[in-house]
Write a protein that holds these residues in place. Structure first.
Motif, PDB file in Angstrom:
ATOM      1  N   VAL A   1       2.864   8.357  -4.850  1.00 54.07           N
ATOM      2  CA  VAL A   1       1.831   7.334  -4.679  1.00 54.07           C
ATOM      3  C   VAL A   1       0.593   7.655  -5.523  1.00 54.07           C
ATOM      4  CG1 VAL A   1       0.201   6.321  -3.017  1.00 54.07           C
ATOM      5  CG2 VAL A   1       2.604   6.545  -2.404  1.00 54.07           C
ATOM      6  N   GLN A   2       0.219   8.929  -5.563  1.00 51.60           N
ATOM      7  CA  GLN A   2      -0.974   9.313  -6.331  1.00 51.60           C
ATOM      8  C   GLN A   2      -0.636   9.836  -7.732  1.00 51.60           C
ATOM      9  OE1 GLN A   2      -5.102  11.882  -5.666  1.00 51.60           O
ATOM     10  NE2 GLN A   2      -3.969  11.122  -3.950  1.00 51.60           N
TER      11      GLN A   2
ATOM     12  N   ASP B   1       7.036  11.687  -2.940  1.00 57.94           N
ATOM     13  CA  ASP B   1       5.916  10.754  -2.807  1.00 57.94           C
ATOM     14  C   ASP B   1       5.093  10.801  -4.094  1.00 57.94           C
ATOM     15  OD1 ASP B   1       3.556   9.412  -2.263  1.00 57.94           O
ATOM     16  OD2 ASP B   1       3.345  10.187  -0.222  1.00 57.94           O
TER      17      ASP B   1
ATOM     18  N   GLU C   1       4.987  15.434  -1.714  1.00 59.01           N
ATOM     19  CA  GLU C   1       4.271  14.882  -2.865  1.00 59.01           C
ATOM     20  C   GLU C   1       4.600  15.775  -4.056  1.00 59.01           C
ATOM     21  OE1 GLU C   1      -0.112  14.233  -1.825  1.00 59.01           O
ATOM     22  OE2 GLU C   1       0.645  15.229  -0.052  1.00 59.01           O
TER      23      GLU C   1
ATOM     24  N   LYS D   1      -0.796   3.270  -5.505  1.00 57.70           N
ATOM     25  CA  LYS D   1      -2.061   3.375  -6.253  1.00 57.70           C
ATOM     26  C   LYS D   1      -2.054   2.806  -7.682  1.00 57.70           C
ATOM     27  CE  LYS D   1      -4.317   6.940  -3.538  1.00 57.70           C
ATOM     28  NZ  LYS D   1      -3.500   7.637  -2.562  1.00 57.70           N
TER      29      LYS D   1
ATOM     30  N   PHE E   1      -0.335  14.586   2.533  1.00 59.32           N
ATOM     31  CA  PHE E   1      -0.929  13.268   2.761  1.00 59.32           C
ATOM     32  C   PHE E   1       0.050  12.169   2.375  1.00 59.32           C
ATOM     33  CE2 PHE E   1      -3.444   9.496   2.016  1.00 59.32           C
ATOM     34  CZ  PHE E   1      -4.286   9.492   3.110  1.00 59.32           C
ATOM     35  N   HIS E   2       0.423  11.372   3.366  1.00 66.77           N
ATOM     36  CA  HIS E   2       1.331  10.259   3.100  1.00 66.77           C
ATOM     37  C   HIS E   2       0.768   8.931   3.575  1.00 66.77           C
ATOM     38  CE1 HIS E   2       4.337  13.074   1.708  1.00 66.77           C
ATOM     39  NE2 HIS E   2       4.208  13.774   2.831  1.00 66.77           N
ATOM     40  N   GLY E   3      -0.525   8.909   3.929  1.00 71.90           N
ATOM     41  CA  GLY E   3      -1.150   7.667   4.357  1.00 71.90           C
ATOM     42  C   GLY E   3      -1.657   7.739   5.782  1.00 71.90           C
TER      43      GLY E   3
ATOM     44  N   GLU F   1      -4.570  14.639  -2.091  1.00 69.84           N
ATOM     45  CA  GLU F   1      -5.623  14.922  -1.102  1.00 69.84           C
ATOM     46  C   GLU F   1      -5.630  16.396  -0.722  1.00 69.84           C
ATOM     47  OE1 GLU F   1      -7.566  12.175  -0.175  1.00 69.84           O
ATOM     48  OE2 GLU F   1      -6.289  11.199  -1.663  1.00 69.84           O
TER      49      GLU F   1
ATOM     50  N   THR G   1       5.413   4.802   1.911  1.00 66.16           N
ATOM     51  CA  THR G   1       6.001   6.042   2.440  1.00 66.16           C
ATOM     52  C   THR G   1       6.761   5.771   3.740  1.00 66.16           C
ATOM     53  OG1 THR G   1       3.909   6.661   3.491  1.00 66.16           O
ATOM     54  CG2 THR G   1       4.361   7.635   1.363  1.00 66.16           C
TER      55      THR G   1
ATOM     56  N   SER H   1       0.837  -1.201   0.000  1.00 69.75           N
ATOM     57  CA  SER H   1       0.000   0.000   0.000  1.00 69.75           C
ATOM     58  C   SER H   1       0.869   1.247   0.000  1.00 69.75           C
ATOM     59  CB  SER H   1      -0.892   0.018   1.243  1.00 69.75           C
ATOM     60  OG  SER H   1      -0.087   0.205   2.394  1.00 69.75           O
ATOM     61  N   GLY H   2       0.211   2.386  -0.148  1.00 66.60           N
ATOM     62  CA  GLY H   2       0.917   3.664  -0.179  1.00 66.60           C
ATOM     63  C   GLY H   2       1.538   4.027   1.152  1.00 66.60           C
ATOM     64  N   ALA H   3       0.761   3.856   2.224  1.00 60.77           N
ATOM     65  CA  ALA H   3       1.277   4.220   3.548  1.00 60.77           C
ATOM     66  C   ALA H   3       2.505   3.382   3.899  1.00 60.77           C
ATOM     67  CB  ALA H   3       0.193   4.036   4.603  1.00 60.77           C
TER      68      ALA H   3
HETATM   69  C1  LIG Z   1      -3.100   7.551  -1.149  1.00 60.34           C
HETATM   70  C2  LIG Z   1      -1.792   8.117  -0.777  1.00 60.34           C
HETATM   71  C3  LIG Z   1      -0.980   7.512   0.198  1.00 60.34           C
HETATM   72  C4  LIG Z   1      -1.450   6.349   1.026  1.00 60.34           C
HETATM   73  O1  LIG Z   1      -1.770   5.226   0.285  1.00 60.34           O
HETATM   74  P1  LIG Z   1      -2.610   4.022   0.948  1.00 60.34           P
HETATM   75  O2  LIG Z   1      -2.532   2.951  -0.070  1.00 60.34           O
HETATM   76  O3  LIG Z   1      -3.983   4.536   1.191  1.00 60.34           O
HETATM   77  O4  LIG Z   1      -1.940   3.648   2.210  1.00 60.34           O
HETATM   78  C5  LIG Z   1       0.276   8.042   0.423  1.00 60.34           C
HETATM   79  N1  LIG Z   1       0.715   9.131  -0.262  1.00 60.34           N
HETATM   80  C6  LIG Z   1      -0.048   9.733  -1.183  1.00 60.34           C
HETATM   81  C7  LIG Z   1       0.496  10.915  -1.921  1.00 60.34           C
HETATM   82  C8  LIG Z   1      -1.329   9.263  -1.467  1.00 60.34           C
HETATM   83  O5  LIG Z   1      -2.105   9.898  -2.356  1.00 60.34           O
END
Ligand SMILES: *Cc1c(COP(=O)(O)O)cnc(C)c1O
Length: 388
Positions: free
Chosen positions: A215-216, A213, A180, A242, A128-130, A185, A99, A94-96
């Motif tokens: 992730v998104q 980051d 990010e 993601k 937002f990092h999770g 978010e 990170t 997962s993203g969290a």
């Molecule tokens: C969604 C997100 C996360 C967390 O991802 P999860 O899979 O929900 O744990 C971390 N960083 C960013 C930039 C995100 O958008």
């Protein structure tokens, strides 16, 4: 009566199946899905190549321990490294987790070179990092951390765009700056290329690491494979998640050779991370999304979408304040109430999702078709007209 915990404020709708950009509700209503699981389903719903990959792999092998070699993971890691700045990859779910693992890699690097007091991570306030404990304190949001103390220490914060506060917050204990590349978010706020370049310079000068980051905003979402690519900046560590699984939970940390030296056997692990089923799916997503022509299409449809949205902004200046974003990570910042706007879009069969700063987030699949974008534009226009 629901037995699910109440930690979500769910909309009263559920879906039976999806196909490409569309979702079909249990009441047989067809929706244009411009949420796509929050930038997760990069290829839309039930992409034939993905369903084929997952069913083929499911018949062969789902899971083995990381105590053994996993060729599917080797393959995906090689593709990620060949395509990007990275020399090594560590898979998560997962993203969290990604990170957090990025933070671990940064700290462990300084530990491995004997600088144990360099362990603080400097982040953007309200990023937002999770949702894990360390990640919420990294995000530095009052709302996300309320009631979850004691505080996880080791994080400092600066204000987005405030370069003075950023420089002031760097101390001899700072190990890394983690931001990010595009705040998701937080309201679809893009760090401009010149800022990324300055950020890299600053990190070099202060001998600290740069964690971006993605992730998104990563995996083609911005129109480039990574959102920082055009700046030519090379980060040290990049967490992804993601989009890389196309709907299957995959996270990963990408890192350069230098920082990877700290991650010796036994320093980190994940039971599920990088299992054959996940890796098979990841490989298929990667093959499609990293293709130059595919990314060129993301850019051209994005250009069209952003142009048309800016036209709407000019027609309805009392409704739309700003159009934000890059690629297919798009935000419509409103003057009017976000919740009402999203509800009205949904009444007209277009699914979108909120972000901070009164932004409506638009996240189509990366292979969205022009006629689907036109359909969305028509609905957005209609809702703007009704509220005007
Ligand atoms: C969604 C997100 C996360 C967390 O991802 P999860 O899979 O929900 O744990 C971390 N960083 C960013 C930039 C995100 O958008």
């Amino acid at each position: 009566m629901t037995y699910l915990a109440k930690n979500y404020n769910r909309k009263k709708i559920s879906f039976k199946y999806g196909k490409g950009s569309y979702l079909f509700s249990t009441k047989n209503i067809k929706y244009l899905d411009f949420v796509q699981g929050i930038a997760v389903n990069s290829l839309g719903h039930a992409h034939p190549k993905l369903t084929k990959t997952i069913s083929t792999q499911a018949k062969k092998l789902w899971h083995v321990s990381n105590a053994f070699e996993i060729p599917e993971g080797e393959k995906l890691a090689r593709k990620l490294c060949k395509k990007t700045f990275a020399d090594y990859v560590m898979f998560q779910n997962s993203g969290a987790e990604a990170t957090e693992a990025a933070i671990k890699v940064a700290r462990r690097y300084f530990y491995s070179i004997g600088k144990t007091n360099k362990n603080k991570i400097l982040c953007v306030r309200n990023s937002f990092h999770g949702r894990t404990l360390a990640a919420i304190y990294a995000s530095g949001s009052k709302k996300m951390t309320e009631g979850f103390g004691p505080k996880v220490s080791g994080f400092d914060h600066f204000i987005f765009g405030d370069h003075k506060s950023l420089k002031k917050k760097i101390t001899k204990n700072t190990a890394a700056i983690m931001v990010e590349t595009i705040m998701g978010e937080g309201g679809i706020k893009v760090i401009p290329d010149w800022c990324l370049i300055e950020l890299r310079k600053l990190c070099n000068q202060k001998k600290i690491l740069l964690i971006l980051d993605e992730v998104q905003c990563g995996i083609g979402r911005s129109g480039d494979f990574f959102a920082f690519e055009q700046s030519k900046v090379k980060p040290d560590i990049v967490p992804i998640a993601k989009g890389i699984g196309g709907g299957f939970p995959i996270g990963a940390v990408l890192m350069n050779k230098k920082v990877a030296t700290g991650m010796t056997p036994g320093t980190h692990g994940s039971t599920f991370g990088g299992n054959p089923l996940a890796m098979a799916v990841g490989n298929t997503v990667m093959d499609i999304v990293s293709n130059k022509i595919f990314l060129k299409n993301v850019k051209s449809i994005s250009k069209y979408f952003l142009l048309k949205l800016n036209n709407l902004k000019n027609i309805y200046p009392n409704i739309i304040k700003n159009i934000r974003g890059k690629g297919l990570l798009i935000g419509i910042q409103l003057h009017t109430d976000q919740t009402k706007f999203i509800k009205k879009l949904m009444d007209n069969k277009l699914l979108t999702i909120r972000a901070a700063e009164n932004v409506v987030r638009i996240l189509p699949p990366l292979n969205v078709k022009k006629n689907e974008v036109n359909q969305a534009l028509k609905i957005i226009n209609k809702v703007c007209k009704e509220l005007n």
